[in-house]
Design a protein around this motif. Structure first.
Motif, PDB file in Angstrom:
ATOM      1  N   THR A 204       0.831  -1.208   0.000  1.00 37.01           N
ATOM      2  CA  THR A 204       0.000   0.000   0.000  1.00 37.01           C
ATOM      3  C   THR A 204       0.864   1.256   0.000  1.00 37.01           C
ATOM      4  O   THR A 204       0.589   2.220  -0.735  1.00 37.01           O
ATOM      5  N   CYS A 205       1.925   1.255   0.807  1.00 32.03           N
ATOM      6  CA  CYS A 205       2.830   2.408   0.852  1.00 32.03           C
ATOM      7  C   CYS A 205       3.483   2.657  -0.500  1.00 32.03           C
ATOM      8  O   CYS A 205       3.582   3.812  -0.963  1.00 32.03           O
ATOM      9  N   ILE A 206       3.926   1.591  -1.153  1.00 33.79           N
ATOM     10  CA  ILE A 206       4.589   1.751  -2.443  1.00 33.79           C
ATOM     11  C   ILE A 206       3.613   2.228  -3.514  1.00 33.79           C
ATOM     12  O   ILE A 206       3.953   3.078  -4.357  1.00 33.79           O
ATOM     13  N   VAL A 207       2.380   1.730  -3.478  1.00 34.26           N
ATOM     14  CA  VAL A 207       1.371   2.184  -4.444  1.00 34.26           C
ATOM     15  C   VAL A 207       1.065   3.665  -4.247  1.00 34.26           C
ATOM     16  O   VAL A 207       0.971   4.440  -5.221  1.00 34.26           O
ATOM     17  N   ILE A 208       0.912   4.084  -2.986  1.00 32.56           N
ATOM     18  CA  ILE A 208       0.677   5.506  -2.704  1.00 32.56           C
ATOM     19  C   ILE A 208       1.855   6.339  -3.188  1.00 32.56           C
ATOM     20  O   ILE A 208       1.686   7.422  -3.762  1.00 32.56           O
ATOM     21  N   SER A 209       3.075   5.824  -2.969  1.00 30.97           N
ATOM     22  CA  SER A 209       4.273   6.533  -3.423  1.00 30.97           C
ATOM     23  C   SER A 209       4.267   6.702  -4.944  1.00 30.97           C
ATOM     24  O   SER A 209       4.589   7.789  -5.459  1.00 30.97           O
ATOM     25  N   ILE A 210       3.883   5.645  -5.651  1.00 28.28           N
ATOM     26  CA  ILE A 210       3.839   5.726  -7.120  1.00 28.28           C
ATOM     27  C   ILE A 210       2.803   6.742  -7.572  1.00 28.28           C
ATOM     28  O   ILE A 210       3.050   7.543  -8.495  1.00 28.28           O
ATOM     29  N   ILE A 211       1.648   6.758  -6.912  1.00 25.02           N
ATOM     30  CA  ILE A 211       0.591   7.722  -7.276  1.00 25.02           C
ATOM     31  C   ILE A 211       1.084   9.156  -7.068  1.00 25.02           C
ATOM     32  O   ILE A 211       0.902  10.037  -7.916  1.00 25.02           O
TER      33      ILE A 211
END
Length: 207
Positions: free
Chosen positions: A187-194
């Motif tokens: 979840t953290c990495i997906v938010i970072s990508i967004i």
């Protein structure tokens, strides 16, 4: 004649009692043997079931390690994208900025800082998952210390099954925690990508 008949009767009675005692002992021995075989078969069944659970938990661990390694590899590729986001040479080549430009630059910095923080958190959790955690294995030394080698096989099986069940319960609890952490890191990495994509859009359109 009557005395002879009495003696014969006593002898026959004694023989009958001995036969009955022998038969009872034989029946008890057969019952004990049947009960022992039943306990052994049940113990083998319990051991086979415990082994399946034990193998299943290691399959879960291998699956988790594989997911974490793949995600970490993708994260490494994504990290190279930050080298472009943090290249600010063409942004600060001006001497003065308008208020709108200052607002856009501030928004851009906000997005990339948030992206970096979430990325660091996600990678840190992945590294924690991959590192060698203390998984429990059956402690056979306890069985040896308790002199279990001289007891019936069914009791030895039971002792070993208890060790397997104890380790499976502990490892499954640990794996549940690690899977939960993996989902959070993802979840953290997906938010970072967004956040990084939004910052990239701001950069190419407004700066």
């Amino acid at each position: 004649m009557q005395k002879l008949d009495f003696i014969c009767f006593m002898v026959l009675s004694r023989c009958s009692r001995e036969v009955i005692v022998v038969c009872d002992k034989k029946d008890n021995a057969e019952k004990d043997n049947t009960l022992g075989n039943l306990k052994l078969e049940n113990a083998k069944l319990m051991l086979d079931s415990a082994k399946l659970d034990y193998d299943r938990q290691w399959s879960r661990k291998a699956k988790l390690d594989s997911k974490a390694n793949v995600t970490l590899t993708i994260s490494g590729v994504y990290a190279s994208f930050f080298t472009f986001l943090y290249d600010l040479s063409n942004i600060f080549n001006k001497n003065k900025f308008t208020k709108s430009e200052v607002f856009v630059i501030s928004t851009y910095f906000l997005f990339i800082v948030i992206a970096l923080l979430f990325f660091i958190c996600g990678v840190a959790v992945l590294l924690y998952i991959i590192k060698a955690n203390k998984y429990m294995v059956p402690n056979t030394s306890e069985i040896y210390e308790e002199n279990m080698m001289t007891v019936p096989t069914s009791i030895l099986y039971k002792a070993y099954v208890n060790q397997i069940i104890k380790s499976v319960h502990y490892n499954n609890s640990l794996l549940d925690k690690l899977f939960m952490l993996y989902n959070r890191s993802l979840t953290c990495i997906v938010i970072s990508i967004i956040m990084a994509v939004l910052g990239f859009c701001i950069r190419i359109n407004c700066l």
